[in-house]
Design a protein around this motif. Sequence first.
Motif, PDB file in Angstrom:
ATOM      1  N   VAL B  60      -2.578  16.657  50.252  1.00  0.00           N
ATOM      2  CA  VAL B  60      -1.610  17.487  49.418  1.00  0.00           C
ATOM      3  C   VAL B  60      -2.689  17.583  48.445  1.00  0.00           C
ATOM      4  O   VAL B  60      -2.087  18.140  47.337  1.00  0.00           O
ATOM      5  N   LEU B  62      -4.594  16.245  46.357  1.00  0.00           N
ATOM      6  CA  LEU B  62      -4.809  14.877  45.053  1.00  0.00           C
ATOM      7  C   LEU B  62      -6.385  14.685  44.948  1.00  0.00           C
ATOM      8  O   LEU B  62      -6.960  14.377  43.965  1.00  0.00           O
ATOM      9  N   LEU B  63      -7.001  14.780  46.420  1.00  0.00           N
ATOM     10  CA  LEU B  63      -8.307  14.234  46.713  1.00  0.00           C
ATOM     11  C   LEU B  63      -9.002  15.384  47.193  1.00  0.00           C
ATOM     12  O   LEU B  63      -8.787  15.525  48.543  1.00  0.00           O
ATOM     13  N   LYS B  85       0.920  23.726  47.274  1.00  0.00           N
ATOM     14  CA  LYS B  85       1.571  22.808  46.174  1.00  0.00           C
ATOM     15  C   LYS B  85       2.489  22.908  46.155  1.00  0.00           C
ATOM     16  O   LYS B  85       3.742  22.254  45.809  1.00  0.00           O
ATOM     17  N   VAL B  90       5.866  15.469  47.005  1.00  0.00           N
ATOM     18  CA  VAL B  90       4.627  14.066  46.649  1.00  0.00           C
ATOM     19  C   VAL B  90       5.291  12.110  46.304  1.00  0.00           C
ATOM     20  O   VAL B  90       5.883  12.804  44.901  1.00  0.00           O
ATOM     21  N   PRO B  92       3.487   9.811  45.345  1.00  0.00           N
ATOM     22  CA  PRO B  92       1.945   8.571  45.825  1.00  0.00           C
ATOM     23  C   PRO B  92       1.834   7.314  45.658  1.00  0.00           C
ATOM     24  O   PRO B  92       3.447   7.163  44.871  1.00  0.00           O
ATOM     25  N   GLY B  94       0.651   3.510  44.265  1.00  0.00           N
ATOM     26  CA  GLY B  94      -0.170   3.235  43.834  1.00  0.00           C
ATOM     27  C   GLY B  94      -1.195   4.202  42.150  1.00  0.00           C
ATOM     28  O   GLY B  94      -1.961   3.893  41.613  1.00  0.00           O
ATOM     29  N   VAL B  95      -0.244   5.322  42.624  1.00  0.00           N
ATOM     30  CA  VAL B  95      -0.409   6.042  41.087  1.00  0.00           C
ATOM     31  C   VAL B  95       0.542   5.510  39.818  1.00  0.00           C
ATOM     32  O   VAL B  95       1.735   5.429  40.242  1.00  0.00           O
ATOM     33  N   ARG B  96       0.208   5.519  38.482  1.00  0.00           N
ATOM     34  CA  ARG B  96       1.575   5.506  37.174  1.00  0.00           C
ATOM     35  C   ARG B  96       2.113   6.722  37.778  1.00  0.00           C
ATOM     36  O   ARG B  96       1.973   7.904  37.363  1.00  0.00           O
ATOM     37  N   LEU B  97       3.582   6.313  37.238  1.00  0.00           N
ATOM     38  CA  LEU B  97       3.806   7.604  36.825  1.00  0.00           C
ATOM     39  C   LEU B  97       4.026   7.943  35.137  1.00  0.00           C
ATOM     40  O   LEU B  97       3.231   7.784  34.494  1.00  0.00           O
ATOM     41  N   PHE B  98       4.527   9.453  34.735  1.00  0.00           N
ATOM     42  CA  PHE B  98       4.430   9.066  33.279  1.00  0.00           C
ATOM     43  C   PHE B  98       5.583   8.016  32.885  1.00  0.00           C
ATOM     44  O   PHE B  98       6.651   8.638  32.170  1.00  0.00           O
TER      45      PHE B  98
END
Lengths: 532, 258
Positions: B60, B62-63, B85, B90, B92, B94-98
Motif C-alpha cells: 500500500v 507505506l514501506l 493510493k 488502509v 494498518p 500497530g500504527v497509531r491514529l491521530f
Amino acid sequence: MAVSARHFVRLKLRLTANGLRARTWRVVLFVLGCLLAAFAAVAGYAVFSLPGLLGEDRAAGTLLPLGGAAVVLGWLFLPLVFFGVDESLDPARFALLPLPRRVLLRGLFAAALAGVPAVATLAGTLGMVHTAARLGGTGAALAELAGVTAGLLLCVAISRAVTSAFATALRSRRARDLATVLLAGTAALLGPLQLAALAGAEHADWDRVARVADVVAWTPLGAPYSLGLDVAAGRAWAVPVKLALVLASIGLLLWWWSATLERAMLGAAATAGARRRTDSSRGPVSQLVPRWLPRTRFGALTAREARYWWRDARRRASLITFGVVGIFLPVMMAAGSGGAGARMGLLVLIGALAAVSLANQFGFDGSAYAANVVAGVPGRLELASRAAGFSAYAGPALVVITLVAGLVAGRPGSIPALFGSLVAAYGVGLAIVLPISVRAAYALPDTANPFAMSSGGGLAKGLLSLAALVGASVATLPLQLGSYLLGDAWLWLGLPAGVAYGSAAFLLGLRLAGPMLDRRAPELLATVSAAQ
Amino acid sequence: MTVPRQRSGSEPALAVRGLVKRFESKVAVAGIDLDVPAGSFFGLLGPNGAGKTTTLSMAVGLLRPDAGQARILGYDVWADPTAAKAKIGVLPDGVRLFDRLTGTELLAYHGLLRGMDAEVVDRRSTELMDVLELGAGNRTLVVDYSAGMTKKIGLACAMLHAPRLLVLDEPFEAVDPVSAALIRDILHRYVAGGGTVVFSSHVMTVVERLCSHVAIMAGGAIRVHGTLDEVRGASSLEDRFVEVVGGRTATGSELSWL
C-alpha cells in the motif's frame, strides 16, 4: 540477589550501546556529542583553573561560585528548553518489578550520572580543584573536590526532579496552567542574576560582582563550588555548613523527584481519565475545521495540526517553553541596557527559536503519520499546512513579544520594524527547519514525559536547534545591516521589508523541502515510527 | 493528463511481484508473488513474524520494498503513488491514529484528506459513526477509546472515501464478538457491492467464515494460496495451517514446574 544501582547503570549503558548498533547516523551523532562534550569539558577546565594558575584569589572568589551556579542553572534549564531528558530508563518500565522505591530512585539516579553530560560536567568543574590546589594547597583541593562532586549530584538531581515534576504537572489539564506559571516564575528568577551580570560587566564594578558572588556562594547553587576557596581563605568552618546545605538540597530534590516518580510510573498504565465531554451537534467537518479555515485538504491538515499543538503534551510543552522564553528574554534585555543592535540580534533569536519547534515535527506524530502517507498528501501541502497550524500560535506570540519588547524599551515607534525583523527571522527559521524536519527526523520515545528523549535524541535536538538558530541569524544579516544603515527610514521600511524577506525565505524553504518529502515519505515514516 | 490504459475485467485488485524486504541482516519478506482477484475476500494467514504486516505495508506504499513491485487495480504503487493510493483504504496494525482528535474529527480529517466534498464527508461520517455505534456527537478523544472502538474508527476512516480495495491488517484483533459480527457484516456488504478486501489474520475461524481466497505465509514467503476450498482441501483450515507452517507440539514433559 539484591538489586543495586550497578544494575541500572549497566542497563543504561547496554541500552545506549544497543541504540548505536548498525545505525550509522546515530553513531555519528554520538561521536559528535562526545567530541562537543570533550571540548566543553576542556574549555571549562581551562576557564576554571585559570584564576589558580594566575594566583588571583579575588578572581577565583568571583568566578567559582558564579560559574558553578551557571553550571547548575544550565542543568536546570537546558533540558527544558533544548535537549530534553535522556529517558532511556523510563520509570514506567519498572512499575511491575518488585523494587522498593529507594532502590529504584538510587538506580535511576546512578544511571542518570552515567552519561556524557555528567562526565563532561565533572571534568570541566575539576578545573576548580586545580585552582583551589594552587591557592590553598592539599586541604583546599580536597574540600573543593568534595564540593565539585556534590555539585554534580546537585546538577543531576535538579534536572531530574524539575523535569519529572513539570512532566507530571503538564499531564493533567488543571495543573497545566499552574505549571506554566511555575516555569515562568523560575525563568523570572534568571532576571536578577542576568541584571547583576550585565550591570557588573558594563560598569566593570568588580566589587559589586564580588558581592553578588559572595551571596551566591551561600546559596545551594554556588555553595558546592566555593568550598576550596573557604579553606584557602582560612574559613574552614564554612565547609561543613555549606556541605550540609548542599546535601540537604540534594535530599529535598530527590524526595521531590521520588514523589513525582510514583505518578510517572503510573502514567503509562493509567489513562489521563477519559473526559466525557458534552456531545456536539455540529457536523463532523465543522467539528474539525474552524470557520476561518477552508473546508479542504489544507484546512483539515492545518486544523489537525493546530489541535495537536495544544492537545499533545509534548508539543504543548515546547509551545509553553517557547512562550515563556519569548516573553522573558526581551524583557530582561530591555531592562538591562544594550544597543539597538543587540536587541535586534536577540529578537532574531526568538523568531528562529519559534521555528525550531518544528525541527522534529514528524517525530511528534510518530507512526500516526502513516495516515497522511496512505492518503498520498503532496509534500508541499503537508509542510505548508504544518507551518500554518503552528503559526496559529507562533503568530500571536510574536505580536505580543514585539509589543512587550517595544514598550518595555520605551520605543513604541520601533514596534512595526521590530515585528518585521521577527517575521523575517521566523520565515528564515522555517526555511531552514522544514528541510531539517524531513531529512533529520528522529523517533521520540513513547512515554508520558514530554521532555523524554531516547539516548542520542537529546543531542540531535540540541544540534538541530543550534544549527537553525545560527543559520537564521546569519541569513537575516542583510536586515540587521539595513536597520543599522538606514536609521529612521527603517522604522517604516522595516515591516514590509521584513515580511517580504520572511515570506520569500519560507517559500524557498517550502520549494526545497516539498519535493524532498515527496521522495522520502515512506523512509520518514519508518524513521519516526521506529520503536524506541 | 494521461489516459489510463484500458483494463480488462480480470485485472487483479492487487498484484504483487517479487517483493523483497530486508531489515538489517534479517530477511522479512523473501520475494513474494501474489494476485488478489477483484471482488474477492482475501485472507492472508501466517504466524507472528511471518511477514504479513511487512508485505501489506509494501503493497500500500507505506514501506519501500528493496525489490519488486506492487500494482493496485493496474496502477504501480511505487511509480504512480497518487493514482494507486486514491483507490485504496488502509487499516494498518500497530500504527497509531491521530488519536488526539475525537472520532468524528478523525473521520472528517480523513475524508477531507482524500479530497472529498465537505457535505459528503459530513453525511458519510455521521452515518458511519451511527452504524459502528460510536456516536456521531461523541466528543471522546480517540486516545481514550477502547481497543475495539479504535479498530472500528480505523475501519471507518479506511472506508469513508468508498475505495475499490480495502487492505486491513488484523482487523479483528482485540475486537469483542459483537463488534466483530458488525464488522463482518459491513465487509460482506462491501464485497457484495463489488469491492475487494485483503486482510491479515491468524484467527482461523474468522478467515474460514469470511474468505473466498486464502494465502498462508511463513518465514517471509507464501507457502500455499488459492481459493478457500483449494487450500484447505478435505481437512479444516486450522489443521492445514499447522501442517503448512510446521508448528511444534508440546509433548507434555516440558514446563513440569508450572
